[in-house]
Design an enzyme around this catalytic site. Structure first.
Site, mmCIF file in Angstrom:
data_model
loop_
_atom_site.group_PDB
_atom_site.id
_atom_site.type_symbol
_atom_site.label_atom_id
_atom_site.label_comp_id
_atom_site.label_asym_id
_atom_site.label_seq_id
_atom_site.Cartn_x
_atom_site.Cartn_y
_atom_site.Cartn_z
ATOM 1 C CB ALA A 173 70.915 -15.457 38.836
ATOM 2 C CE LYS A 174 75.556 -8.590 41.053
ATOM 3 N NZ LYS A 174 75.575 -8.015 42.416
ATOM 4 C CG LEU A 175 78.256 -15.624 42.125
ATOM 5 C CD1 LEU A 175 78.787 -16.878 42.803
ATOM 6 C CD2 LEU A 175 79.147 -14.422 42.434
#
Length: 301
Positions: A173-175
């Site tokens: 999700a962060k990427l």
């Protein structure tokens, strides 16, 4: 696990500084690892933290270890090198708040489990000010019971947590979030250079965009720089943007979804680094795009 946990923090940098202070304020016993950059370590020790010589020594005196490091290789080193945290007695909880590769996190979790430890990936969004104020957003992946063990620590510096699934899902999700943001940065940089070449009134242009379909948070973050030459708000370097786009592309290639847009963004960030902008904060990237066309992108302060 509740309050007053023994927690080790590895990575007392821009983000780790605020995270460390928040953990102390929440009543946890904080340990930190010695680092050649003394300022933040000394500040946290003065606030009540204990300093340890190695990740292994830190982990032996901790219930949980939080890593907030530049990337996957650094996380692997502090966990699994000869003096790494994974050598601690069984039962350690490892919370990785770094921006890292999901497949690597799943591998780390398996290796830690073999040694009797648990793992949660919980990268964060927000900047140093949000870390210091406990206003980060935690993007969490892991087993439900392990996430509950991690929650009292994460909520010390996160105002909310979003759980995305199993191990690695927080990092995925962060990427996706960072890839989207830096992809937009590439577009914003090119259109701003065009607007400047056309001699458009920048305050009027930004006011119009703010009320139109082109509005976005990346442009909002660059507005103080564009109008006043204030480059202090984006606390991310060009080199970090390159690393995160590279990580996103690795994720997308593995998923079979990689396309030409991010290949181009990565190449342009690489060009900016080659031009000497790697250690500079993100406004250096749109400035470099404009400079190639002979355009000055922002006023001097």
């Amino acid at each position: 696990m509740g309050g007053d946990m023994r927690v080790g923090l590895i990575g007392a940098g821009l983000m780790g500084r605020g995270m460390g202070h928040r953990l102390i304020a929440a009543g946890h016993s904080l340990g930190v690892v010695a680092h050649h950059k003394r300022e933040v370590i000394d500040e946290l020790v003065a606030a009540g933290a204990r300093e340890f010589a190695t990740p292994a020594a830190l982990a032996r005196e901790s219930d949980a270890v939080i890593t907030c490091l530049p990337g996957t290789a650094a996380v692997e080193a502090v966990l699994f090198d000869a003096d790494g945290a994974a050598g601690a007695a069984r039962g350690l909880l490892v919370i990785d708040c770094s921006t890292s590769l999901p497949d690597a996190s799943r591998d780390f979790a398996k290796r830690l489990q073999q040694q009797g430890h648990a793992f949660v990936d919980a990268p964060v969004t927000g900047g140093p000010a949000e870390a210091m104020n406990g206003q980060l957003l935690g993007l969490v992946g892991g087993e439900p019971e392990t996430i509950e063990r991690a929650r009292p620590l994460l909520t010390a510096f996160c105002e909310s947590l979003q759980v995305f699934g199993g191990i690695g899902c927080g990092h995925a999700a962060k990427l996706i979030n960072n890839g989207l943001g830096f992809g937009i940065l590439g577009v914003v940089s090119e259109v701003i250079a065009t607007a400047l070449q056309q001699r458009l009134d920048m305050p009027a242009l930004l006011a119009m965009i703010a009320r139109s379909g082109g509005q976005n948070r990346v442009l909002q973050g660059l507005t103080p720089w564009l109008l006043e030459g204030d480059a202090s708000r984006p606390q991310v370097t060009v080199a970090t943007a390159f690393k995160d786009v590279d990580y996103y592309l690795q994720l997308a290639r593995g998923a079979g979804t990689a396309g030409p847009v991010f290949e181009t963004v990565l190449a342009e960030l690489r060009r900016a680094i080659d031009d000497g902008h790697g250690p500079r904060m993100l406004p250096a990237y749109p400035a470099s795009i404009a400079a190639r066309a002979g355009i000055k992108a922002a006023p001097e302060r």
